[in-house]
Design a protein around this motif. Structure first.
Motif, PDB file in Angstrom:
ATOM      1  N   SER A 124      30.368  -4.826  53.943  1.00 44.08           N
ATOM      2  CA  SER A 124      29.832  -3.663  53.230  1.00 44.08           C
ATOM      3  C   SER A 124      28.394  -3.928  52.816  1.00 44.08           C
ATOM      4  N   HIS A 125      27.629  -2.834  52.742  1.00 48.61           N
ATOM      5  CA  HIS A 125      26.295  -2.884  52.147  1.00 48.61           C
ATOM      6  C   HIS A 125      26.344  -2.570  50.657  1.00 48.61           C
ATOM      7  N   ASP A 126      27.523  -2.257  50.161  1.00 51.28           N
ATOM      8  CA  ASP A 126      27.684  -1.926  48.748  1.00 51.28           C
ATOM      9  C   ASP A 126      27.728  -3.227  47.953  1.00 51.28           C
ATOM     10  N   LEU A 127      26.611  -3.585  47.364  1.00 50.56           N
ATOM     11  CA  LEU A 127      26.513  -4.852  46.645  1.00 50.56           C
ATOM     12  C   LEU A 127      27.244  -4.812  45.311  1.00 50.56           C
ATOM     13  N   THR A 128      27.652  -3.645  44.864  1.00 45.20           N
ATOM     14  CA  THR A 128      28.351  -3.535  43.581  1.00 45.20           C
ATOM     15  C   THR A 128      29.864  -3.553  43.738  1.00 45.20           C
ATOM     16  N   LEU A 129      30.337  -3.658  44.980  1.00 48.30           N
ATOM     17  CA  LEU A 129      31.777  -3.583  45.197  1.00 48.30           C
ATOM     18  C   LEU A 129      32.508  -4.715  44.493  1.00 48.30           C
ATOM     19  N   ALA A 130      31.908  -5.903  44.478  1.00 53.45           N
ATOM     20  CA  ALA A 130      32.543  -7.045  43.823  1.00 53.45           C
ATOM     21  C   ALA A 130      32.637  -6.860  42.316  1.00 53.45           C
ATOM     22  N   GLU A 131      31.829  -5.943  41.749  1.00 51.70           N
ATOM     23  CA  GLU A 131      31.849  -5.716  40.306  1.00 51.70           C
ATOM     24  C   GLU A 131      32.642  -4.480  39.932  1.00 51.70           C
ATOM     25  N   SER A 132      33.304  -3.853  40.922  1.00 54.71           N
ATOM     26  CA  SER A 132      34.038  -2.621  40.661  1.00 54.71           C
ATOM     27  C   SER A 132      35.292  -2.908  39.856  1.00 54.71           C
ATOM     28  N   GLU A 133      35.706  -1.916  39.100  1.00 55.48           N
ATOM     29  CA  GLU A 133      36.895  -2.045  38.261  1.00 55.48           C
ATOM     30  C   GLU A 133      38.125  -2.282  39.134  1.00 55.48           C
ATOM     31  N   GLY A 134      38.879  -3.294  38.796  1.00 55.45           N
ATOM     32  CA  GLY A 134      40.092  -3.630  39.526  1.00 55.45           C
ATOM     33  C   GLY A 134      39.873  -4.568  40.690  1.00 55.45           C
TER      34      GLY A 134
END
Length: 649
Positions: free
Chosen positions: A557-567
Motif C-alpha cells: 500500500s501507499h497508505d502510510l497511515t494504515l499501520a496507525e489505523s484503529e484496530g
C-alpha cells in the motif's frame, strides 16, 4: 549441450555418407543385374551373383542407415533439451517454446496474479520454468498440482521422490527424449480411454465368440477333407458362409478396430515411457507405489501396450486386398483378432487410465527434480503444524522467475495469526514483486518442489490473491466492483477454513491448533477505484475481517497511515522499500536496491518519476513539487469536502 550438438553433427555426416553409399550400391546392383540379363536368352550368372551380393549389401546399409538416423535424432533432441534447460536457467523466456496449459487453469485468478501459467504477452511463468513434461497427462497433472495444494503427507512424499530423481540426470534426459515425440500427439485421450473402460462387445454375448469358432472349424475341416479327396469342394460353401457372416457382423468389428487404431497408433510410443518407470529401482516410497500401479497380474504396462500393438498389427490384415478376402473367408480372421483385443480390453482396459495418471505424476515429479538439480542453492521447505503461532518464515527469499543476477533476496516473515505484513514504498521499488515471491514460493512448497530461499517454513496454506483485475463491459462490471467481488471471495474462503461463516465476529477460542489449513492472503494496492478516504476505511474493514478469521498475509500500500489505523496498530508488521534519487549533469537519476527494511517508507517518488519521464514542467507550473505527499497541488491542504485534514497519504 555442446557434446550432443557435436554428436548430432557427426551422425548427420555419417548419415549422408551412408545415403550416398546406398545410392552407389543400388546403382551397382542395377548395373550388374542388367549385365546379367542383357544377353537374353543367355544369362550371365556371374553378374547375377554379383547383383545378389550388392542387394544384400544394400539391405544391410538400409538397416544401418535407419539406426544412424535414429541416433542422430536422439542426439539432436537431447541437444534441444539441454538448450532449453540453459534457457530456463538463464530465464530467457523468449528462447522457450510456449507450454500450453489447460485453459481453465490459465484463467484462474491465482494463475494470473502469480504468473503460474504464461498467457498472452506474459511469457515468464512457473509452468514454463517447470517445462519438462511433454505428454498431455504430464502437463495436466502439473497444472493441477500448481492450482491445488497437497496435504503435508503428500508434500513430504513428493519431496522424497524429487530428492531421489534430482541427481539422475541421464535417466531424466533419456525419459525426456522419449517423451519429446509426444508433443505432436493428439491431446484428447478420452475416446481411447472410453473404449478401454467399456464392456467388450464380442464378450457380451456367447454366440459372438462361438459362431466364428464353429464356422472356422467346419470350413477348415471341409477344406482338409476336400484336399484328401474324401469330399467334393464343399469348403467353398463354408467360405461363402464366412463371408456372409463377415458382411453381417464385420461392420461392427471393423468399427471397433478403427476406433482403437485411431488412438492406439498415437499411444504405442507410450511403451517407451512406461518401460523405464516400471524397470526403475527407486528407494522413495512414493516412486515405489507409482511403479506398482504399472503392473497387472505380474505384467508391466509396457508389456501390455506391446501386446496390444501386436494385436492391432494383426488387425491390419484387412488392408491387404485379395489376400484378406481369402484369409477372412477361410478363418474369419477379424473375429479371432477381435476376441484377443476384447480379452485385452477386459483384463487391462480399466487400468489404462491409471497408467496414464502414473505417467503424468512421474513427469510432474521429474519437472520438480529438474528444478532442484538446476537450482542447487534453493532449499526444500519445512511444513509446520497450523496454529495461532504458525507463520511463513523465509531467509533470503527470492522470486523464482527472476534470473540469478537480478534476483535480490530478503528475509520475510508473514504471520502469526492476528498479524499481517504491511509493505510500503515508492513506485517501482519492489512491493508487488515481494508479494508475488511469497505466493509463488508458497505454491512451489505445496507442490513438493524446492523454493527460492536459503530456508523456508510454513503451515499448510490456502492462497487468496488480488493483483491483476479486469473490468467487463459485457457483464457491466466495473474495475472497482470486480475487485470487491475478489475480496469477498477471499474473505469467504478464509472464513470457511476457520470453520464458521462470515457472520461470526470473533475467532473461535478453541480448536485452532486442529485446523488442517491456514489461509494466506496477498493483496496488492487494493481498492484503487475509489477516493482515498473511503479506500482507507474499506481496506481497514477487509483486513479486520481477515484477522478475525485467523488468516495471515501481506498487503502492499501507499497508505502510510494504515499501520496507525484503529484496530490495526497491533496487527501491522510494517516493512518498506526505498529508492536513491540523484540529480546528475545528464539529468535526474533514480535507482533501487530492492532491500527490505523495517518500518514505514519514509519517502515517495511519484513526482520525481514525473521529472524522469519529462513531465517535470507540469509539476513546476503548480508551484513546484510539494514538500510532503499530503500537500498535493490542485487540492486544498485539508482534503476534499467531508474528509478530515491529514487523512491522505
Amino acid at each position: 549441450m555442446a557434446r550432443f550438438a557435436e554428436e548430432a553433427a557427426r551422425l548427420g555426416l555419417r548419415s549422408r555418407r551412408i545415403a550416398h553409399l546406398r545410392l552407389a550400391i543400388f546403382a551397382c546392383f542395377s548395373g550388374s543385374l542388367l549385365l546379367g540379363l542383357w544377353p537374353f536368352p543367355q544369362v550371365g550368372w556371374g553378374w547375377i551373383s554379383a547383383s545378389g551380393g550388392f542387394l544384400l549389401l544394400f539391405i544391410f546399409l538400409v538397416g544401418r542407415h535407419d539406426r544412424v538416423i535414429r541416433q542422430e535424432r536422439r542426439a539432436a533432441v537431447t541437444r534441444d533439451l539441454c538448450e532449453e534447460a540453459l534457457a530456463r536457467l538463464d530465464r530467457r523466456w523468449d528462447a522457450l517454446a510456449p507450454r500450453v496449459a489447460p485453459k481453465e487453469a490459465a484463467r484462474a485468478p491465482l494463475s494470473r496474479d502469480l504468473d503460474l501459467f504464461g498467457e498472452g504477452a506474459r511469457r515468464a511463468s512457473l509452468f514454463d520454468l517447470l517445462g519438462t513434461p511433454h505428454t498431455p497427462m504430464g502437463r495436466q497433472t502439473l497444472a493441477e498440482w500448481l492450482l491445488e495444494p497437497a496435504s503435508p503427507a503428500v508434500v513430504r512424499a513428493r519431496q522424497e521422490a524429487v530428492r531421489e530423481l534430482a541427481p539422475l540426470l541421464d535417466f531424466r534426459q533419456d525419459f525426456g527424449v522419449r517423451g519429446r515425440q509426444m508433443l505432436s500427439m493428439p491431446s484428447g485421450v478420452e475416446p481411447f480411454l472410453a473404449w478401454a473402460e467399456g464392456e467388450p462387445w464380442m464378450l457380451g454375448r456367447a454366440h459372438r465368440v462361438w459362431i466364428p469358432r464353429v464356422l472356422t472349424f467346419v470350413t477348415i475341416l471341409l477344406l482338409v477333407l476336400g484336399i484328401a479327396g474324401l469330399l467334393p469342394p464343399w469348403w467353398l460353401l463354408g467360405v461363402a458362409l464366412n463371408l456372409l457372416y463377415t458382411a453381417v457382423a464385420g461392420r461392427r468389428a471393423h468399427g471397433i478396430f478403427d476406433q482403437v487404431a485411431r488412438r492406439e497408433r498415437a499411444f504405442r510410443e507410450f511403451e517407451g515411457l512406461f518401460s523405464p518407470i516400471a524397470q526403475g529401482s527407486f528407494q522413495a516410497l512414493g516412486l515405489q507405489s507409482l511403479v506398482l500401479r504399472l503392473f497387472v497380474d505380474g505384467q508391466a504396462a509396457h508389456s501390455q501396450m506391446r501386446r496390444m500393438d501386436r494385436i492391432m498389427g494383426m488387425a491390419d490384415a484387412r488392408r491387404t486386398g485379395l489376400m484378406y478376402l481369402l484369409v477372412q473367408g477361410l478363418l474369419l480372421w477379424d473375429f479371432h483378432v477381435l476376441y484377443a483385443l476384447s480379452r485385452w480390453q477386459r483384463g487391462v482396459g480399466r487400468k489404462v487410465r491409471d497408467w496414464f495418471a502414473v505417467l503424468g505424476e512421474v513427469e510432474a515429479l521429474m519437472a520438480l527434480a529438474a528444478l532442484a538439480h538446476d537450482e542447487p542453492s534453493w532449499c526444500f521447505p519445512e511444513l509446520v503444524d497450523p496454529g495461532r503461532d504458525a507463520a511463513l518464515r523465509a531467509r533470503a527469499l527470492g522470486h523464482p522467475l527472476l534470473p540469478l543476477d537480478g534476483c535480490i533476496r530478503n528475509d520475510v516473515s508473514v504471520g502469526p495469526t492476528g498479524s499481517f505484513l504491511l509493505v510500503t514504498g515508492s513506485n517501482m521499488s519492489g512491493k508487488s514483486t515481494l508479494l508475488r515471491a511469497i505466493g509463488v514460493n508458497a505454491v512451489l512448497a505445496q507442490v513438493g518442489g524446492p523454493v527460492c530461499a536459503e530456508s523456508f517454513s510454513m503451515p499448510p496454506l490456502r492462497l487468496g490473491t488480488s493483483f491483476r483485475l479486469e473490468d467487463s463491459i459485457e457483464q457491466g462490471v466495473s474495475f472497482f466492483m470486480a475487485e470487491l467481488r475478489r475480496l469477498k471471495t477471499i474473505v469467504d474462503e478464509a472464513s470457511s477454513l476457520a470453520g464458521y461463516g462470515t457472520d461470526r465476529a470473533e475467532m473461535p477460542a478453541s480448536g485452532e491448533g486442529e485446523r488442517e489449513w491456514m489461509y494466506l492472503f496477498l493483496l496488492d494496492e487494493i481498492l484503487q477505484g475509489t477516493n482515498v478516504y473511503e479506500r482507507q476505511i474499506a481496506v481497514r474493514h477487509v483486513l479486520c475481517h481477515l484477522m478475525r478469521r485467523g488468516a495471515i498475509g501481506a498487503i502492499s500500500s501507499h497508505d502510510l497511515t494504515l499501520a496507525e489505523s484503529e484496530g490495526l496498530t497491533e496487527a501491522a508488521r510494517p516493512v518498506h522499500f526505498t529508492e536513491d534519487y540523484r540529480v546528475e549533469p545528464k539529468g535526474p537519476r533514480m535507482t533501487f536496491d530492492y532491500r527490505l527494511r523495517p518500518g514505514v517508507a519514509p519517502t515517495t517518488n511519484a513526482l520525481k518519476l514525473l521529472e524522469l519521464v519529462g513531465l517535470g514542467e507540469a509539476v513546476s507550473s503548480q508551484g513546484g513539487p510539494p514538500q510532503t505527499s499530503r500537500e498535493l497541488p490542485c487540492e486544498p491542504a485539508g482534503g476534499p469536502a467531508g474528509e478530515p485534514a491529514g487523512g491522505r497519504s
